[in-house]
Write an enzyme that holds these catalytic residues in place. Sequence first.
Site, PDB file in Angstrom:
ATOM      1  N   SER A 247       0.838  -1.202   0.000  1.00 50.99           N
ATOM      2  CA  SER A 247       0.000   0.000   0.000  1.00 50.99           C
ATOM      3  C   SER A 247       0.867   1.244   0.000  1.00 50.99           C
ATOM      4  O   SER A 247       1.742   1.402   0.856  1.00 50.99           O
ATOM      5  CB  SER A 247      -0.927   0.034   1.215  1.00 50.99           C
TER       6      SER A 247
ATOM      7  N   SER B 231       8.417   3.643  -3.746  1.00 52.56           N
ATOM      8  CA  SER B 231       7.848   4.251  -4.950  1.00 52.56           C
ATOM      9  C   SER B 231       8.556   5.553  -5.295  1.00 52.56           C
ATOM     10  O   SER B 231       8.840   5.832  -6.468  1.00 52.56           O
ATOM     11  CB  SER B 231       6.349   4.464  -4.761  1.00 52.56           C
TER      12      SER B 231
ATOM     13  N   VAL C 130       7.334   2.345   4.063  1.00 48.87           N
ATOM     14  CA  VAL C 130       8.286   1.664   3.179  1.00 48.87           C
ATOM     15  C   VAL C 130       7.784   1.696   1.735  1.00 48.87           C
ATOM     16  O   VAL C 130       8.561   1.947   0.809  1.00 48.87           O
ATOM     17  CB  VAL C 130       8.556   0.215   3.651  1.00 48.87           C
ATOM     18  N   CYS C 131       6.497   1.485   1.538  1.00 46.82           N
ATOM     19  CA  CYS C 131       5.931   1.496   0.178  1.00 46.82           C
ATOM     20  C   CYS C 131       6.079   2.867  -0.465  1.00 46.82           C
ATOM     21  O   CYS C 131       6.424   2.981  -1.644  1.00 46.82           O
ATOM     22  CB  CYS C 131       4.465   1.090   0.202  1.00 46.82           C
ATOM     23  N   SER C 132       5.828   3.892   0.317  1.00 46.94           N
ATOM     24  CA  SER C 132       5.958   5.259  -0.181  1.00 46.94           C
ATOM     25  C   SER C 132       7.412   5.540  -0.555  1.00 46.94           C
ATOM     26  O   SER C 132       7.693   6.064  -1.645  1.00 46.94           O
ATOM     27  CB  SER C 132       5.460   6.249   0.877  1.00 46.94           C
TER      28      SER C 132
END
Length: 168
Positions: free
Chosen positions: A54, A64, A59-61
């Site tokens: 998500s 990305s 971490v995902c942010s």
Amino acid sequence: MVQITFKQNPVTLPGKEVKVGDQAPGFKVLANDLSPVTLQDTTGKVRLISVVPSLDTGVCSLQSKRFDQEAASLGDNVEVLTISADLPFAQKRWSEENGTNGITLLSDHRDLSFGEEYGVAMEELRLLARSIFVIDENDKVAYVEYVSEGTDHPDYDKAIEAVKALTN
């Protein structure tokens, strides 16, 4: 079958493990305008596919944003795709808030088509497991990383090296 954990808890990843040398499985996901996008829509380019659970998590942010920054240096024959099970509207909001323009955000929320074909759909959470796939211009898989703990970062440098090896 790939075995990973998410927040130290084992999760089930139904589907087949994708390996280097495989023909990349087809998939159908949604762009932020709800139009369908398939693997074949990007054939002819090298694809770096960054998969995140998500975008609204730390971490995902960061993952990305990192690939968004790297995208400009990879050349015109490379497409950087970020796929998650987030709604397309949430992806669009995240992109606008973070000023991204080097990556294409795609949503697998409707069918989990990508998740099932690439063996990254976490059955217990209905999210995608953190992973990286590099696919050459002829749809052959050139690099794969299934991150063993879903809250850890992938190996960014190895993924970028795999892309550069295909474009040099």
